[in-house]
Design a protein around this motif. Structure first.
Motif, short mmCIF file in Angstrom:
data_model
loop_
_atom_site.label_atom_id
_atom_site.label_comp_id
_atom_site.label_asym_id
_atom_site.label_seq_id
_atom_site.Cartn_x
_atom_site.Cartn_y
_atom_site.Cartn_z
N ALA A 33 0.72 -1.09 0.11
CA ALA A 33 -0.22 -0.31 -0.18
C ALA A 33 0.74 1.07 -0.65
O ALA A 33 0.43 2.11 -0.76
N GLY A 34 2.00 1.16 0.50
CA GLY A 34 3.42 2.60 0.74
C GLY A 34 2.91 2.69 -0.35
O GLY A 34 3.74 3.90 -1.17
N ASN A 35 4.10 1.26 -1.40
CA ASN A 35 4.44 1.55 -3.05
C ASN A 35 3.56 1.97 -3.67
O ASN A 35 3.91 3.04 -4.25
N VAL A 36 2.25 1.93 -3.48
CA VAL A 36 1.59 2.01 -4.97
C VAL A 36 1.05 3.61 -4.32
O VAL A 36 0.57 4.41 -5.02
N ALA A 37 0.64 4.29 -3.02
CA ALA A 37 0.70 5.78 -2.73
C ALA A 37 1.70 6.20 -3.20
O ALA A 37 1.21 6.92 -3.61
#
Length: 265
Positions: A33-37
């Motif tokens: 989720a952090g990478n996608v954000a």
């Protein structure tokens, strides 16, 4: 040596295995989720920094779409066959994908360690299929913007932003439902290997029909085929059903497009 008198009962390890997988995926999901954000933030930053003028121009065009030109009537006449042919081509590609990898894909570690264990495969694979279906529907909605934008650029966008949005929404909805239908059919094909031979045999016929629809589109653009031809094309299958919403929104003849769209769902 002890010989069992009956079948050996193998305990079902589905529940503890699924629980363990959920526990292991929690930390990974947070990192993903952090990478996608981060990538979303980077994409927005690039669009704003380098594409701001293009976005502003697109907004202006949305408010004031180009008026119908001399070719608009020819484009509208060719739209049923052209859009149906494109939909059939997309449907064929998505179904053929089931022969290669299918809508349900698993990490190699899952294949190596879990598929041969006494685990309920349905519970293991259904979440993957649901994710693939959701992603396919979203991709279909994005693809639907392309024919809508083409019709608007060719003068079939209507008189204002409301007309453009209605045309775009109709195209996005139809294409999203088509992608969802294709993903469901691809899942069935992946599940039943006996259907692979049928799909391979049907591929040349589907390709020939696609070429025929392209020829009909050219005929409609250059001449005046009977109106019944467009009606037959639009009701010839899911590819025609998917085209009806866009054709109707652009001003073409597809009075029963809500029923056709419902058939896709």
């Amino acid at each position: 040596m002890t010989v069992a008198s009956g079948p050996i009962a193998i305990p079902d390890s589905t529940e503890p295995t699924i629980s363990l997988l959920r526990e292991l995926r929690r930390g990974r999901a947070a990192r993903q989720a952090g990478n996608v954000a981060f990538w979303i933030y980077l994409a927005v930053l690039i669009v704003v920094a380098y594409g701001g003028s293009l976005v502003a121009a697109a907004v202006r065009d949305l408010r004031h779409p180009p008026p119908p030109g001399a070719q608009a009537a020819h484009v509208l006449a060719a739209a049923p066959a052209a859009l149906s042919g494109l939909a059939l081509l997309l449907l064929l590609i998505l179904l053929r994908d089931a022969l290669w990898r299918g809508p349900v894909t698993l990490p190699q570690a899952t294949v190596d360690w879990l598929l041969d264990t006494p685990v309920d495969r349905g519970r293991l694979l259904r979440p993957r299929f649901r994710l693939s279906a959701v992603l396919a529907v979203l991709a279909g909605a994005a693809v639907g913007i392309v024919p809508a934008a083409a019709l608007v650029a060719l003068g079939l966008g209507g008189r204002g932003a409301g007309d453009v949005l209605r045309r775009t929404g109709a195209a996005m909805l139809s294409t999203a439902l088509l992608f969802g239908l294709a993903t469901g059919a691809a899942g069935v094909i992946e599940r039943y290997p006996a259907s692979w031979r049928w799909l391979r045999r049907a591929t040349p016929a589907a390709a020939a029909v696609t070429a025929g629809l392209a020829g009909l589109a050219a005929w409609a653009a250059l001449g005046r085929p009977p109106a019944a031809v467009a009606t037959v094309v639009l009701w010839s299958g899911p590819w025609g059903w998917a085209a009806q919403g866009t054709v109707a929104a652009a001003g073409g003849s597809a009075p029963l497009w809500p029923a056709a769209t419902a058939l896709l769902g």
